[in-house]
Design a protein around this motif. Structure first.
Motif, PDB file in Angstrom:
ATOM      1  N   VAL A  28     -26.163 131.879  76.936  1.00  0.00           N
ATOM      2  CA  VAL A  28     -26.932 131.291  75.831  1.00  0.00           C
ATOM      3  C   VAL A  28     -27.263 132.420  74.871  1.00  0.00           C
ATOM      4  O   VAL A  28     -27.968 133.366  75.223  1.00  0.00           O
ATOM      5  CB  VAL A  28     -28.232 130.644  76.346  1.00  0.00           C
ATOM      6  N   GLU A  29     -26.735 132.328  73.657  1.00  0.00           N
ATOM      7  CA  GLU A  29     -26.949 133.405  72.690  1.00  0.00           C
ATOM      8  C   GLU A  29     -28.307 133.290  72.018  1.00  0.00           C
ATOM      9  O   GLU A  29     -28.796 132.202  71.739  1.00  0.00           O
ATOM     10  CB  GLU A  29     -25.839 133.375  71.627  1.00  0.00           C
ATOM     11  N   ILE A  30     -28.884 134.454  71.763  1.00  0.00           N
ATOM     12  CA  ILE A  30     -30.148 134.533  71.028  1.00  0.00           C
ATOM     13  C   ILE A  30     -30.017 135.688  70.049  1.00  0.00           C
ATOM     14  O   ILE A  30     -29.400 136.712  70.371  1.00  0.00           O
ATOM     15  CB  ILE A  30     -31.344 134.738  71.994  1.00  0.00           C
ATOM     16  N   GLY A  31     -30.567 135.532  68.866  1.00  0.00           N
ATOM     17  CA  GLY A  31     -30.470 136.569  67.849  1.00  0.00           C
ATOM     18  C   GLY A  31     -31.174 137.853  68.271  1.00  0.00           C
ATOM     19  O   GLY A  31     -32.097 137.833  69.089  1.00  0.00           O
ATOM     20  N   PHE A  32     -30.739 138.975  67.706  1.00  0.00           N
ATOM     21  CA  PHE A  32     -31.293 140.285  68.051  1.00  0.00           C
ATOM     22  C   PHE A  32     -32.797 140.329  67.799  1.00  0.00           C
ATOM     23  O   PHE A  32     -33.581 140.725  68.664  1.00  0.00           O
ATOM     24  CB  PHE A  32     -30.587 141.369  67.232  1.00  0.00           C
ATOM     25  N   PHE A  33     -33.222 139.902  66.615  1.00  0.00           N
ATOM     26  CA  PHE A  33     -34.644 139.965  66.271  1.00  0.00           C
ATOM     27  C   PHE A  33     -35.444 138.866  66.963  1.00  0.00           C
ATOM     28  O   PHE A  33     -36.631 139.032  67.240  1.00  0.00           O
ATOM     29  CB  PHE A  33     -34.829 139.909  64.751  1.00  0.00           C
ATOM     30  N   GLN A  34     -34.782 137.746  67.258  1.00  0.00           N
ATOM     31  CA  GLN A  34     -35.449 136.705  68.042  1.00  0.00           C
ATOM     32  C   GLN A  34     -35.752 137.236  69.440  1.00  0.00           C
ATOM     33  O   GLN A  34     -36.852 137.052  69.963  1.00  0.00           O
ATOM     34  CB  GLN A  34     -34.549 135.468  68.160  1.00  0.00           C
ATOM     35  N   SER A  35     -34.765 137.904  70.040  1.00  0.00           N
ATOM     36  CA  SER A  35     -34.951 138.481  71.368  1.00  0.00           C
ATOM     37  C   SER A  35     -36.040 139.545  71.355  1.00  0.00           C
ATOM     38  O   SER A  35     -36.863 139.631  72.273  1.00  0.00           O
ATOM     39  CB  SER A  35     -33.634 139.093  71.856  1.00  0.00           C
ATOM     40  N   MET A  36     -36.072 140.338  70.286  1.00  0.00           N
ATOM     41  CA  MET A  36     -37.086 141.380  70.164  1.00  0.00           C
ATOM     42  C   MET A  36     -38.488 140.774  70.103  1.00  0.00           C
ATOM     43  O   MET A  36     -39.413 141.233  70.791  1.00  0.00           O
ATOM     44  CB  MET A  36     -36.820 142.219  68.911  1.00  0.00           C
ATOM     45  N   PHE A  37     -38.637 139.716  69.320  1.00  0.00           N
ATOM     46  CA  PHE A  37     -39.935 139.054  69.185  1.00  0.00           C
ATOM     47  C   PHE A  37     -40.370 138.416  70.505  1.00  0.00           C
ATOM     48  O   PHE A  37     -41.513 138.581  70.950  1.00  0.00           O
ATOM     49  CB  PHE A  37     -39.872 137.986  68.087  1.00  0.00           C
ATOM     50  N   VAL A  38     -39.449 137.690  71.144  1.00  0.00           N
ATOM     51  CA  VAL A  38     -39.749 137.024  72.411  1.00  0.00           C
ATOM     52  C   VAL A  38     -40.125 138.059  73.480  1.00  0.00           C
ATOM     53  O   VAL A  38     -41.048 137.848  74.268  1.00  0.00           O
ATOM     54  CB  VAL A  38     -38.540 136.166  72.867  1.00  0.00           C
TER      55      VAL A  38
ATOM     56  N   ALA B   5     -46.432 141.470  76.166  1.00  0.00           N
ATOM     57  CA  ALA B   5     -47.873 141.512  75.904  1.00  0.00           C
ATOM     58  C   ALA B   5     -48.627 140.641  76.900  1.00  0.00           C
ATOM     59  O   ALA B   5     -49.652 141.051  77.454  1.00  0.00           O
ATOM     60  CB  ALA B   5     -48.148 141.050  74.475  1.00  0.00           C
ATOM     61  N   ALA B   6     -48.103 139.431  77.133  1.00  0.00           N
ATOM     62  CA  ALA B   6     -48.757 138.511  78.064  1.00  0.00           C
ATOM     63  C   ALA B   6     -48.766 139.074  79.483  1.00  0.00           C
ATOM     64  O   ALA B   6     -49.790 139.057  80.172  1.00  0.00           O
ATOM     65  CB  ALA B   6     -48.047 137.157  78.041  1.00  0.00           C
ATOM     66  N   ALA B   7     -47.620 139.597  79.919  1.00  0.00           N
ATOM     67  CA  ALA B   7     -47.524 140.156  81.277  1.00  0.00           C
ATOM     68  C   ALA B   7     -48.407 141.392  81.419  1.00  0.00           C
ATOM     69  O   ALA B   7     -49.051 141.598  82.455  1.00  0.00           O
ATOM     70  CB  ALA B   7     -46.074 140.499  81.603  1.00  0.00           C
ATOM     71  N   SER B   8     -48.467 142.234  80.378  1.00  0.00           N
ATOM     72  CA  SER B   8     -49.303 143.440  80.403  1.00  0.00           C
ATOM     73  C   SER B   8     -50.777 143.087  80.528  1.00  0.00           C
ATOM     74  O   SER B   8     -51.520 143.699  81.302  1.00  0.00           O
ATOM     75  CB  SER B   8     -49.093 144.263  79.133  1.00  0.00           C
ATOM     76  N   LEU B   9     -51.194 142.102  79.748  1.00  0.00           N
ATOM     77  CA  LEU B   9     -52.602 141.697  79.748  1.00  0.00           C
ATOM     78  C   LEU B   9     -53.012 141.133  81.101  1.00  0.00           C
ATOM     79  O   LEU B   9     -54.064 141.485  81.642  1.00  0.00           O
ATOM     80  CB  LEU B   9     -52.837 140.655  78.649  1.00  0.00           C
TER      81      LEU B   9
ATOM     82  N   ALA C 261     -39.012 145.333  74.002  1.00  0.00           N
ATOM     83  CA  ALA C 261     -38.356 144.814  72.796  1.00  0.00           C
ATOM     84  C   ALA C 261     -36.979 145.430  72.610  1.00  0.00           C
ATOM     85  O   ALA C 261     -35.986 144.724  72.369  1.00  0.00           O
ATOM     86  CB  ALA C 261     -39.220 145.075  71.567  1.00  0.00           C
ATOM     87  N   ILE C 262     -36.903 146.746  72.754  1.00  0.00           N
ATOM     88  CA  ILE C 262     -35.628 147.439  72.562  1.00  0.00           C
ATOM     89  C   ILE C 262     -34.657 147.117  73.690  1.00  0.00           C
ATOM     90  O   ILE C 262     -33.490 146.770  73.458  1.00  0.00           O
ATOM     91  CB  ILE C 262     -35.840 148.961  72.450  1.00  0.00           C
ATOM     92  N   SER C 263     -35.148 147.205  74.934  1.00  0.00           N
ATOM     93  CA  SER C 263     -34.246 147.013  76.077  1.00  0.00           C
ATOM     94  C   SER C 263     -33.662 145.607  76.121  1.00  0.00           C
ATOM     95  O   SER C 263     -32.446 145.424  76.267  1.00  0.00           O
ATOM     96  CB  SER C 263     -34.972 147.323  77.397  1.00  0.00           C
ATOM     97  N   MET C 264     -34.495 144.580  75.965  1.00  0.00           N
ATOM     98  CA  MET C 264     -33.992 143.214  76.087  1.00  0.00           C
ATOM     99  C   MET C 264     -33.126 142.801  74.903  1.00  0.00           C
ATOM    100  O   MET C 264     -32.131 142.091  75.068  1.00  0.00           O
ATOM    101  CB  MET C 264     -35.148 142.230  76.253  1.00  0.00           C
ATOM    102  N   SER C 265     -33.479 143.241  73.701  1.00  0.00           N
ATOM    103  CA  SER C 265     -32.668 142.866  72.537  1.00  0.00           C
ATOM    104  C   SER C 265     -31.289 143.520  72.610  1.00  0.00           C
ATOM    105  O   SER C 265     -30.276 142.910  72.251  1.00  0.00           O
ATOM    106  CB  SER C 265     -33.373 143.235  71.227  1.00  0.00           C
ATOM    107  N   VAL C 266     -31.230 144.762  73.111  1.00  0.00           N
ATOM    108  CA  VAL C 266     -29.943 145.434  73.281  1.00  0.00           C
ATOM    109  C   VAL C 266     -29.126 144.762  74.377  1.00  0.00           C
ATOM    110  O   VAL C 266     -27.919 144.545  74.239  1.00  0.00           O
ATOM    111  CB  VAL C 266     -30.145 146.939  73.605  1.00  0.00           C
ATOM    112  N   ILE C 267     -29.785 144.384  75.472  1.00  0.00           N
ATOM    113  CA  ILE C 267     -29.087 143.694  76.564  1.00  0.00           C
ATOM    114  C   ILE C 267     -28.515 142.371  76.080  1.00  0.00           C
ATOM    115  O   ILE C 267     -27.354 142.029  76.358  1.00  0.00           O
ATOM    116  CB  ILE C 267     -30.047 143.451  77.748  1.00  0.00           C
TER     117      ILE C 267
END
Length: 199
Positions: free
Chosen positions: A99-109, A115-119, A185-191
């Motif tokens: 399932v494709e997702i855009g680079f910046f969409q992946s970065m935002f997600v 943030a949610a997991a960190s909190l 953001a960087i790792s998942m969008s690149v993956i």
């Protein structure tokens, strides 16, 4: 996510122990490390290899839930962004359909999920850090270990709440989220961007 973190911590924990001791040595005056390599040498000399892994259970209990929650949130949010339907998306994942997702969409997600997991896992990370510092101080200077006297993760959580209040469990949560933002953001969008070329 939890299993992967358990394995990754075998490599990550020694690095994390050295990093956090270097961060607190000036304030607590419990160590006298000149560099990361010097810290590694001193830990091995005075504490042995066990000194590098004393905080392994606490680290797994901290980062394991973070990874599990992060991937749970990421996949759910990705389903919303891509198809506006998490259930259909997850069905396609089970069928091994890409399932494709855009680079910046992946970065935002990734940033939202991180943030949610960190909190949510900040209380575990807070106690994990204090346990690492406490055990390190005890090995170098027993008197310095009195700053914290936690027996284990659960005892640490109870003591923080009873002595400092419930809100203290989220001390440093903003800094932790800011730390995870760029990483995930960087790792998942690149993956996501390179995944089609690896299949």
């Amino acid at each position: 996510g939890m299993f992967a973190e358990t394995v990754a911590c075998l490599i990550f924990v020694p690095v994390d122990v050295i990093k956090e001791r270097l961060q607190v040595q000036t304030k607590m005056q419990a160590y006298s490390y000149k560099s990361g390599l010097d810290a590694l040498s001193q830990v091995m000399k005075f504490e042995g290899i066990r000194g590098l892994y004393k905080a392994y259970p606490a680290t797994v209990l901290s980062f394991g839930p973070f990874s599990a929650l992060y991937f749970l949130f990421y996949e759910k949010l990705k389903g919303l962004v891509v198809h506006n339907d998490p259930s259909t998306y997850l069905e396609r994942v089970k069928q091994r359909s890409h399932v494709e997702i855009g680079f910046f969409q992946s970065m935002f997600v990734s940033m939202v999920a991180g943030a949610a997991a960190s909190l949510l896992t900040n209380p575990l990370d807070l106690v994990k850090l204090r346990l690492q510092v406490q055990r390190g101080c005890s090995a170098n200077d027993p008197s310095a270990a009195k700053t914290f006297q936690y027996k284990h993760m659960l005892d640490g959580l109870v003591q923080v709440v009873s002595k400092e209040g419930l809100g203290a469990l989220w001390n440093g949560s903003v800094a932790r989220m800011c730390c995870h933002f760029p990483t995930v953001a960087i790792s998942m969008s690149v993956i996501e961007a390179t995944k089609p070329y690896m299949e």
